[in-house]
Each structure stands twice: as structure tokens, then as C-alpha cells.
Design an enzyme around this catalytic site. Structure first.
Site: not given
Ligand SMILES: Nc1nc2c(c(=O)[nH]1)N[C@H]1C(S)=C(S)[C@@H](COP(=O)(O)OP(=O)(O)OC[C@H]3O[C@@H](n4cnc5c(=O)[nH]c(N)nc54)[C@H](O)[C@@H]3O)O[C@H]1N2
Ligand SMILES: Nc1nc2c(c(=O)[nH]1)N[C@H]1C(S)=C(S)[C@@H](COP(=O)(O)OP(=O)(O)OC[C@H]3O[C@@H](n4cnc5c(=O)[nH]c(N)nc54)[C@H](O)[C@@H]3O)O[C@H]1N2
Ligand SMILES: [Mo]
Length: 770
Positions: A107, A109
Site C-alpha cells: 500500500y 501513494w
Molecule cells: N495516524 C494516522 N496514520 C495514517 C493516517 C491518518 O490519518 N492518521 N492516514 C492514512 C492514509 S489516509 C494514508 S493514504 C496513508 C499514506 O501512507 P503511504 O502512502 O504509505 O505514505 P507515503 O509517505 O506517501 O509513502 C509513499 C512512499 O513511496 C515512496 N515512493 C514515492 N515514489 C516512488 C517511486 O516511484 N518508486 C518507489 N519505489 N517508491 C516511491 C516514497 O518515498 C514513500 O516512502 O497513511 C495512513 N496513516
Molecule cells: N497536505 C496534505 N493533504 C493531504 C494529505 C497529506 O498527506 N498532506 N493526504 C491526503 C490523503 S491520503 C487523504 S486520505 C486525505 C484525508 O482527508 P481527511 O481524512 O478528511 O483528512 P484529515 O486531515 O485526516 O482530517 C480532516 C479533519 O477532520 C477533523 N476531524 C478529525 N477527527 C474528527 C472527528 O471525529 N469529527 C469531526 N467532525 N472532525 C474530525 C480534523 O480536525 C481534521 O483536520 O487527505 C489528503 N490530503
Molecule cells: Mo489516504
């Protein structure tokens, strides 16, 4: 020349082989600063420059000293040796244990380019060699993706028709945003975003007189300049809040029986639950107020305003990234059904505005080139966030979406394009589970914790070192991403790495289909060009596209209205649910007999929340939301992310009273802890955070005081040493990261320096070689 990233398109200037300038795309109205991190990082000291093997692994072979992962030095090896070692190990595990013992869900991005998308590359490679244990769902939308097909339709199909900002500007009066519309998140979109329109669009809405309600523990989740009413509820209590709204609507006869009858299935059992006829507990605004800590009068008044206005409800993805995460989604949809405005241009439900910048775009849902991944012969995928469960319980049974499933016995992990030591919860548990497999292979660009915890690390190029195509659904530009610089060190494209492995495993033809990377780009473009016609798009030939640098695609004739066609003719446009309608009650889900997800939306106490007895020991609810200054863990080492750190650590935001009660000031370093772990963070104080809530964004590179040790202090502010690793429910098994209680105390003693961005130690090969 242009390049595309998940946070925008940039114009890269190269002089004498060096990047001298990264400018924003001229057509982008609101570019993200994150791109400024790129230039220094891609050639900087955190790059993986050559293949490397963990010392004990090189000397002792598969399974050697797995508890030393992350703790011991690496040995530099040549490409030929690294590939032979990796291929030999893949072959051994395949032969001895079968492909069901290889986990390559991988998993993450990856990059925005569609051909060199590492996760697609590793899946295609694995399918070519007989299959692998995959994952289903995402961390982003774990609960929603499994729930939505039961009650409306596939999540991506629904998102593809998200009502456009331009419709809201004309027709919406009240936008009630649960989890809000954080500007920080709209910088980003999976697969790229050439035009950041969300923040300008919100200003347009405000100008048109739309009123905003921000239901969130954080005030800044919605730009205060828009004139926002903030309802700072307790985290994880949105379902109760919405039930209070629903009760007011029904009790006062403000709901829409005609809509419920014509477009919805199962209102009656839900009504009985809301009114307390089913369980003796009416879900009144007073009942809700006790749970969510918003006054009952405020809840009831909001319900009346929602019924009296053209109201759009938005439910952020974050709400379903917590225990019972399916409930706020199901409940938000039920609430919108009660209001009867679904399918109108200014009302109904959005899932959601804000999580990524593309939501609300007025563009066609054409995704452009896609690398075909082939067929996976292994049919036992796991729900994506159950990885530690899987590693710890080979043969273990679990429930998922109506099925009894069994965890496979994993011997080898292959990761490319994701960082599990960023994304997974309860990292101390993951470190223990990570000791189970005999071999861990990673393709990485940077010496981040994902790479440091591996046995074999193969250096991958970045998007600036290869040609690719940037394209994604609902983005109006397709980008010719051109190689700007030579590969750094000995880095190779993932495609090249997998081609070489496939060759050693006798599957080269199957993997490459005899195409070079350049031929693949043209092939995928031509294939997309044919598909584009279904979207009434006519793309130029490849040569013209490449010479021009991008293709701009016209907006659709009519800006989208979610479920507008269903509203217009529900008979002709039946939904793909058993009843053909929106299911407020799902007999399918009810038939699973799950105690943690019955047949209609309901309030369940989360495993951890401010109303739980555990809050006496850990009185702060931790919100580990998405970071403003990077994408997840990507470019945490970059200038933009590092400029926002406090004494080198991630910033933790506290309410003034919570800080004062603990003798904590802005700029202090604190220890954040619970029973699962502890990390250090630098303090920011803000009254824009609800009291009782602590905010620590995700993405600081995991930086243990004693590398490899379980439970050691994390020095840099990675919240995932604290978060809960629990499936959202038996139905969806999503990630529950946002359900976490912690305590915070001033850190006393000598402050350990942050070493997250140091490359690992390297040693020369010792005399004892296999
Ligand atoms: N506590 C907490 N944890 C969360 C979340 C949260 O809200 N709270 N959000 C979750 C969510 S929504 C998501 S999507 C995940 C994201 O989790 P990830 O998608 O695993 O996070 P990234 O840091 O984007 O990791 C991408 C990795 O791919 C590598 N990479 C980029 N391009 C390439 C390439 O071309 N080739 C190779 N081989 N590697 C590459 C980058 O260096 C990086 O290490 O995290 C989750 N974790
Ligand atoms: N700059 C930046 N943007 C991103 C990403 C990133 O890594 N960096 N990651 C992307 C990815 S993979 C994803 S999946 C999306 C995720 O998009 P979301 O899941 O919507 O993003 P979050 O920032 O985790 O949360 C949004 C807001 O929800 C509020 N929140 C948290 N818990 C609760 C709750 O229980 N109730 C309510 N009402 N509000 C709550 C928090 O204040 C938080 O700021 O964002 C994307 N956008
Ligand atoms: Mo995500």
C-alpha cells in the site's frame, strides 16, 4: 519542462544537469508550496544511492536476526548481486511455501506518474510470477469503500459525480461540513492536481452568500475568513450529533416523507431506533448533547436551519478513519435523505469536499493511462489495515464484509511505493510483527524508516529522473512528465528493477510484453486515447502531446450534480443496491449478524474517546490528521516540512487550558504517551483546538531512541507510535487511527537529537560471506 506530483504540476528548469528552479504551473490558480521541497531532496543526503543489504541478512541469509531490523548497518552491494539475491529468495519462498506466502499488497501513494507508479509495477510483477497476497481497500477510505456499495454505490463511482463548486455557488445556501474542508488537504490529489480550485471556490461560495458550519474539533479546518460558525464537538461523536439532528427533524415533522418513500429503503426501522421505540432511548438533541458536548439547543436549531435551507452536508474522510467509521458515513447519508435534497444542485450529501483538492471540480471522470496489473492467482487479500494482525496470526480467522476469512502465513514482504512505518497504526506492534517474515525487500528513493526496516533495499528513481505521464480522473490536464536529471547514484526505475527480477525468474516476457519504458508510455497513451472517446474527449496523437507538454480537456457540458440522474428518474437509474434505492436499512448488512454494525446507522461508543473511563488516565484525544507541509511521509526531509518543526520535532497543538494545566508553553518539547508508546513533539498553543484535544499531524519519519527496540521513545513526533490498531468493525475492517487517547507531559532531561534524516550506517562486508 513539466513534472507532476500528487500536490501539483511544476515547471522545472535544469541548467548544466542541475535543477535550478521549480516554478508553479502557469495554469494553477493556487499552487502548493510543497513542491519547493523537491529540488534539494532529490539529490540530497537522504537518497538511497546504491543497492544495500542488512548486514546479518547478507551474512546469515533469510530470517537472520530479524530483531535487528532497523538497528544494524547495511552493506553496499552491486546491482547484479542484489537482484540475484532478491530473485533467489522470491524463488525459494515460492517453491517452499507458495505464492500465498508473499505479501506485496504494498500500500502507498507512490508517485503521480501513471506508468512508473510503483504500486502498480510491483503488483504487475507479482502477478507475472504467480501471484501474491494483496490488500483490498485503502487507509484513506477503509470503512467507506466497503460500506458504500451496500447502501448507494461504489465509492469511486459516487465521487465521480460529486456536485461541482459551480453548482453550489448558484444553488447552495448552507454548507454543513463534518470534519470540515481543510485548505491544507486540498493541496493534494492522488495522481496529481494541475489546478488547485478548492480555496478560490470556497471564497466564491462565501461571496455568493453561502453560510458555513464547521463541525470539527479544529477551528482552522475551515478558513475563518469565510464567516464560519464553529461547532467544536468531541472527536468521534459525529454519529450521535447527526442522530440528534435526525430526531429533531422527525419529531418536528421537518423531514421529507415523499423523498424517503420514493428514493430510500428502510426508513421505518431507522425511525424506530431514532425515536427510541426500538431500544427505549430516544436520540434527542439532549441525548446527543451529552455525548458530543454541543448544546442541545444548538443541535436543534441547526436541524431547523438545515430543513429550511438548501443544505449541502459534507462528511470528511477522517470521520470514517476511526472506530465504527462506517457509522458517520451511513448516518450522514441518512440525514441527507431525511432532508430530501439529494440530487438537487445545491443540496444533499458530499463524500466529501476537502479531503483532496479534486472534489468539487467541474471536469470529466476520465482517468487517462493506466498500467494493467494482470491477474492475481492468489485469492486471499487482506483488508489493507490488518497487516499486523496478519503477520501475527498466520491461519487466524477474522470476519470481513460478510465473509469468514483466514490470514495467510507470510514469509516474504515486498514493498514499493509505500511506507508502512509511516502509515500503519501502533508502530511498536508493527515492529514486533515485522520480525516474523524471513525476508523484506523494498524499492525506495529515500532512507526513510520503511527502507531502514528492510533486508534488501533497491534504490528507485524519482519522477524527475524518468519520462512519465501524469493524469487522473477529474483533473483537466494530462501532463507530459519529462526526465529532468540523470538518475541519482545507481538508482533505477522500478520498471527496470522488476524487469530484471522477472528475467531471473523466467517471467520477463509476461512482465514487459517486450516493451521498453518509452514504448509503454506511447502504448498506454494510445490506449487511453481510445477510452477518452467515451468521455467525448478527443486527445491529440502522442507526438503532439509530448511536444506540447500537456493536454487540456474541456469541462463537461453540465457541471455534475451527485445523484441528479437518480433523482430525476429513480426507475430508469436504479442504484446498484439490492433494493435499487438508497439503503437506510440494509438487509444484507443485517443478515451478517454483526454486533458492531447492525442493519441501519447507529451510535456505538468508540474503543477510546473522551467519554470513556480510559480518559481519566489519558485525558486528551489525539487527532493525527494529514500534514499541511508534505504528503504523508514524503518530503518530510524537505525544506517546507522542516521549516514548520519546533526544535526539530513535529508540532503538537494544544488548547491553552490543557497546556497551562500541565505547565507547558509554546516551544516546549513534550512527551506524548499512552500504553502503546511515546514520542516527543514541539508545542504550539491555540484556542482553535477544542479543549481535551491534541493535534499531531502524520508523517514525521519514525525516529526511535533505541532502533529496533519495541516501545522505545520516538524522538521526532510520529503519532503512529500512539494510535490504535483495530479494525473499524467486522463489516469494513478499516483503519481506526483517529480513535486514540493520550497524555502529554513536559519532557525533562537531555533532549536527544533527531536522527531521522541520517542515512543508516554502512559497513564493509565481513569475511564470513555465504
Ligand atoms: N495516524 C494516522 N496514520 C495514517 C493516517 C491518518 O490519518 N492518521 N492516514 C492514512 C492514509 S489516509 C494514508 S493514504 C496513508 C499514506 O501512507 P503511504 O502512502 O504509505 O505514505 P507515503 O509517505 O506517501 O509513502 C509513499 C512512499 O513511496 C515512496 N515512493 C514515492 N515514489 C516512488 C517511486 O516511484 N518508486 C518507489 N519505489 N517508491 C516511491 C516514497 O518515498 C514513500 O516512502 O497513511 C495512513 N496513516
Ligand atoms: N497536505 C496534505 N493533504 C493531504 C494529505 C497529506 O498527506 N498532506 N493526504 C491526503 C490523503 S491520503 C487523504 S486520505 C486525505 C484525508 O482527508 P481527511 O481524512 O478528511 O483528512 P484529515 O486531515 O485526516 O482530517 C480532516 C479533519 O477532520 C477533523 N476531524 C478529525 N477527527 C474528527 C472527528 O471525529 N469529527 C469531526 N467532525 N472532525 C474530525 C480534523 O480536525 C481534521 O483536520 O487527505 C489528503 N490530503
Ligand atoms: Mo489516504
Amino acid at each position: 519542462m513539466l513534472t507532476s506530483t500528487h500536490w501539483g504540476v511544476y515547471d522545472v528548469t535544469v541548467e548544466a544537469g542541475r535543477i535550478t528552479r521549480i516554478a508553479s504551473f502557469e495554469r494553477d490558480p493556487d499552487p502548493s508550496p510543497i513542491g519547493q521541497s523537491l529540488a534539494a531532496a532529490v539529490t540530497g543526503p537522504t537518497r538511497v544511492r546504491y543497492p544495500a543489504v542488512r548486514k546479518s541478512y547478507l551474512e546469515g541469509g533469510p530470517g537472520a536476526a530479524p530483531e535487528r531490523r532497523g538497528a544494524e548497518p547495511f552493506v553496499k552491494v552491486g546491482w547484479d548481486e542484489a537482484l540475484t539475491l532478491a530473485a533467489g529468495e522470491l524463488k525459494r519462498v515460492k517453491t517452499q511455501f507458495g505464492n500465498t506466502s508473499i505479501f506485496a499488497g504494498s500500500y502507498g501513494w507512490s508517485s503521480a506518474g501513471r506508468f512508473h507508479h510503483a504500486q502498480s509495477q510491483v503488483h504487475r510483477f507479482m502477478n507475472a510470477i504467480g501471484g501474491y497476497v494483496a490488500h483490498v481497500g485503502t487507509y484513506s477510505l477503509g470503512a467507506a469503500r466497503t460500506l458504500l456499495p451496500h447502501i448507494v454505490m461504489d465509492m469511486d463511482a459516487l465521487r465521480a459525480q460529486q456536485t461541482a463548486w459551480v453548482q453550489l455557488e448558484k444553488h447552495c445556501q448552507l454548507l454543513v461540513a463534518f470534519g470540515s474542508i481543510p485548505g491544507k488537504n486540498t493541496q493534494v490529489n492522488s495522481g496529481g492536481i494541475s489546478q488547485h480550485e478548492a480555496r478560490p471556490a470556497l471564497k466564491g461560495l462565501a461571496g455568493a452568500g453561502v453560510r458555513f458550519v464547521n463541525v470539527s474539533p479544529l477551528r482552522d479546518d475551515l478558513d475563518a475568513a469565510l464567516g464560519v460558525e464553529w461547532m467544536p464537538l468531541r472527536p468521534n461523536t459525529d454519529t450521535a450529533f447527526m442522530l440528534g439532528l435526525a430526531h429533531t427533524l422527525i419529531a418536528e415533522g421537518r423531514h421529507d416523507p415523499a423523498f424517503l418513500e420514493r428514493y430510500c429503503e428502510g426508513f421505518e426501522p431507522f425511525r424506530r431506533y431514532v425515536m427510541g421505540e426500538a431500544d427505549g432511548v430516544p436520540k434527542t438533541a439532549h441525548w446527543a448533547a451529552h455525548i458530543c458536548d454541543i448544546p442541545a439547543d444548538t443541535i436543534a436549531a441547526l436541524a431547523r436551519r438545515m430543513a429550511a435551507n438548501r443544505t449541502m452536508i459534507s462528511v470528511a474522510w477522517s470521520l470514517q478513519r476511526g472506530d465504527h467509521g462506517e457509522q458517520p458515513y451511513w448516518m450522514g447519508i441518512a440525514l441527507a435523505c431525511l432532508l430530501g435534497q439529494i440530487g438537487t444542485p445545491g443540496g444533499g450529501i458530499a463524500l466529501a469536499y476537502g479531503p483532496v483538492g479534486i472534489e468539487g471540480a467541474n471536469a470529466r471522470p476520465f482517468s487517462g493511462p493506466v498500467l494493467p496489473q494482470g491477474q492475481n492467482a492468489v485469492k486471499t487479500p487482506i483488508p489493507v489495515a490488518r497487516i499486523a494482525d496478519m503477520l501475527e496470526n498466520p491461519g487466524g480467522r477474522y470476519e470481513f464484509n460478510g465473509r469468514a476469512c483466514t490470514y495467510p502465513d507470510i514469509r516474504l514482504i515486498y514493498w514499493a511505493g509505500g511506507n508502512p512505518f509511516h502509515h500503519h497504526q501502533d508502530l511498536n506492534r508493527l515492529i514486533r510483527a515485522w520480525r516474523k517474515p524471513e525476508t523484506i525487500i523494498v524499492n525506495e528513493q529515500y532512507w526513510n524508516p520503511g527502507a531502514k526496516m528492510a533486508d534488501i533495499v533497491l534504490p528507485a528513481t524519482t519522477m524527475l529522473e524518468r519520462d512519465d505521464i501524469g493524469s487522473t480522473s477529474r483533473d483537466r490536464f494530462m501532463i507530459a512528465m519529462k526526465r529532468a536529471i540523470e538518475p541519482v547514484g545507481e538508482a533505477r526505475d522500478d520498471y527496470e528493477i522488476f524487469s530484471a527480477l522477472a528475467e531471473r525468474l523466467g517471467a520477463k516476457e509476461q512482465f514487459t510484453e517486450s516493451r521498453s519504458a518509452a514504448v509503454w508510455l506511447r502504448h498506454l497513451y494510445d490506449e487511453a486515447r481510445v477510452r477518452a472517446r467515451k468521455f467525448d474527449l478527443s486527445l491529440p496523437g502522442f507526438e503532439a502531446f509530448w511536444a506540447e507538454g500537456y493536454v487540456e480537456m474541456p469541462p463537461p457540458d453540465e457541471p455534475p450534480v451527485m445523484l441528479g440522474a437518480y433523482r430525476a428518474d429513480p426507475g430508469a437509474n436504479r442504484l446498484p443496491t439490492p433494493s435499487g434505492k438508497i439503503e437506510i436499512f440494509s438487509s444484507t448488512i443485517a443478515s451478517f449478524g454483526y454486533d458492531d454494525c447492525i442493519g441501519h446507522p447507529a451510535w456505538y461508543e468508540p474503543a477510546e474517546w473522551l467519554g470513556a473511563p480510559l480518559a481519566r488516565r489519558y485525558p486528551l484525544h489525539l487527532i493525527s490528521h494529514q500534514p499541511a507541509t508534505r504528503l504523508h511521509s514524503q518530503y518530510d526531509q524537505g525544506s517546507v516540512s522542516r521549516a514548520a518543526k519546533i526544535r526539530d520535532r513535529e508540532a503538537l497543538t494544544l488548547h491553552p487550558q490543557d497546556a497551562a494545566a500541565r505547565g507547558i508553553k509554546t516551544g516546549d518539547v513534550v512527551r506524548v504517551f499512552n500504553d502503546r508508546g511515546a514520542c516527543l513533539a514541539g508545542v504550539k498553543i491555540s484556542d482553535g483546538v477544542r479543549q481535551g484535544v491534541a493535534v499531531l499531524p502524520t508523517g514525521a519519519w519514525y525516529d526511535p531512541l533505541a532502533p529496533g527496540e519495541i516501545g522505545t521513545l520516538e524522538k521526532h513526533g510520529n503519532p503512529n507510535v500512539l494510535t490504535l490498531d483495530k479494525g473499524t468493525s467486522k463489516l469494513t475492517q478499516g483503519c481506526s487511527a483517529l480513535t486514540t487517547l493520550v497524555e502529554v507531559e513536559l519532557f525533562q532531561g537531555a533532549l536527544p537529537s533527531v536522527t531521522a534524516f541520517d542515512a543508516p550506517q554502512f559497513v564493509v562486508r565481513s569475511a564470513v560471506v555465504r
